[in-house]
Design a protein around this motif. Structure first.
Motif, PDB file in Angstrom:
ATOM      1  N   LEU A   1       2.289   1.709  -3.447  1.00 15.99           N
ATOM      2  CA  LEU A   1       1.265   2.200  -4.368  1.00 15.99           C
ATOM      3  C   LEU A   1       0.975   3.679  -4.121  1.00 15.99           C
ATOM      4  O   LEU A   1       0.795   4.453  -5.071  1.00 15.99           O
ATOM      5  CB  LEU A   1      -0.012   1.372  -4.241  1.00 15.99           C
ATOM      6  N   GLU A   2       0.939   4.081  -2.864  1.00 14.23           N
ATOM      7  CA  GLU A   2       0.696   5.491  -2.551  1.00 14.23           C
ATOM      8  C   GLU A   2       1.798   6.386  -3.107  1.00 14.23           C
ATOM      9  O   GLU A   2       1.533   7.503  -3.543  1.00 14.23           O
ATOM     10  CB  GLU A   2       0.553   5.684  -1.043  1.00 14.23           C
TER      11      GLU A   2
ATOM     12  N   LYS B   1       0.837  -1.212   0.000  1.00 14.52           N
ATOM     13  CA  LYS B   1       0.000   0.000   0.000  1.00 14.52           C
ATOM     14  C   LYS B   1       0.866   1.254   0.000  1.00 14.52           C
ATOM     15  O   LYS B   1       0.600   2.211  -0.732  1.00 14.52           O
ATOM     16  CB  LYS B   1      -0.936   0.010   1.201  1.00 14.52           C
TER      17      LYS B   1
ATOM     18  N   LYS C   1       1.124   6.751  -6.821  1.00 19.73           N
ATOM     19  CA  LYS C   1      -0.139   7.406  -7.152  1.00 19.73           C
ATOM     20  C   LYS C   1       0.069   8.898  -7.356  1.00 19.73           C
ATOM     21  O   LYS C   1       0.739   9.563  -6.581  1.00 19.73           O
ATOM     22  CB  LYS C   1      -1.129   7.149  -6.013  1.00 19.73           C
TER      23      LYS C   1
ATOM     24  N   THR D   1      -7.129   8.444  -8.404  1.00 17.22           N
ATOM     25  CA  THR D   1      -7.687   7.505  -7.434  1.00 17.22           C
ATOM     26  C   THR D   1      -6.876   6.208  -7.497  1.00 17.22           C
ATOM     27  O   THR D   1      -6.120   5.983  -8.445  1.00 17.22           O
ATOM     28  CB  THR D   1      -9.153   7.175  -7.763  1.00 17.22           C
ATOM     29  N   PHE D   2      -7.043   5.349  -6.496  1.00 18.41           N
ATOM     30  CA  PHE D   2      -6.352   4.060  -6.529  1.00 18.41           C
ATOM     31  C   PHE D   2      -6.834   3.233  -7.716  1.00 18.41           C
ATOM     32  O   PHE D   2      -6.071   2.504  -8.335  1.00 18.41           O
ATOM     33  CB  PHE D   2      -6.540   3.287  -5.222  1.00 18.41           C
ATOM     34  N   ASP D   3      -8.110   3.357  -8.052  1.00 17.49           N
ATOM     35  CA  ASP D   3      -8.641   2.648  -9.212  1.00 17.49           C
ATOM     36  C   ASP D   3      -7.920   3.095 -10.488  1.00 17.49           C
ATOM     37  O   ASP D   3      -7.519   2.266 -11.312  1.00 17.49           O
ATOM     38  CB  ASP D   3     -10.147   2.900  -9.324  1.00 17.49           C
TER      39      ASP D   3
ATOM     40  N   LEU E   1      -4.951   4.504 -10.635  1.00 16.88           N
ATOM     41  CA  LEU E   1      -3.562   4.064 -10.520  1.00 16.88           C
ATOM     42  C   LEU E   1      -3.416   2.618 -10.974  1.00 16.88           C
ATOM     43  O   LEU E   1      -2.549   2.292 -11.786  1.00 16.88           O
ATOM     44  CB  LEU E   1      -3.069   4.201  -9.080  1.00 16.88           C
ATOM     45  N   LEU E   2      -4.255   1.743 -10.443  1.00 12.85           N
ATOM     46  CA  LEU E   2      -4.165   0.328 -10.801  1.00 12.85           C
ATOM     47  C   LEU E   2      -4.461   0.107 -12.274  1.00 12.85           C
ATOM     48  O   LEU E   2      -3.832  -0.734 -12.922  1.00 12.85           O
ATOM     49  CB  LEU E   2      -5.095  -0.502  -9.918  1.00 12.85           C
TER      50      LEU E   2
END
Length: 78
Positions: A15-16, A12, A19, A24-26, A28-29
């Motif tokens: 990923l942060e 996490k 980003k 958003t995380f969505d 990013l992924l």
């Protein structure tokens, strides 16, 4: 539809760091999971005489971005 994905705190954190501020995380992924073929397909669509060399430039830029992402991931693991 929403799905919950469990990841470790380390993942996490990584990923942060990847980003973007307005992402958003969505998003990013989605960005990170795009297949390399996506960019190759776009590059391959430049087959007009006036686009000569553009496909190669796009592919080279993709390779550089991929290498940069790998380096950032390695640094974030340290």
């Amino acid at each position: 539809m929403t799905t919950t994905i469990r990841v470790s705190d380390d993942i996490k954190d990584r990923l942060e760091r990847l980003k973007r501020d307005d992402e958003t995380f969505d998003e990013l992924l989605d960005r990170l999971s795009r297949d390399e073929k996506d960019i190759d397909a776009i590059a391959g669509s430049f087959d007009r005489p006036e686009d000569e060399g553009l496909a190669e430039s796009v592919s080279r830029a993709h390779e550089e971005l991929h290498k940069s992402l790998e380096e950032r991931m390695e640094r974030s693991e340290q």
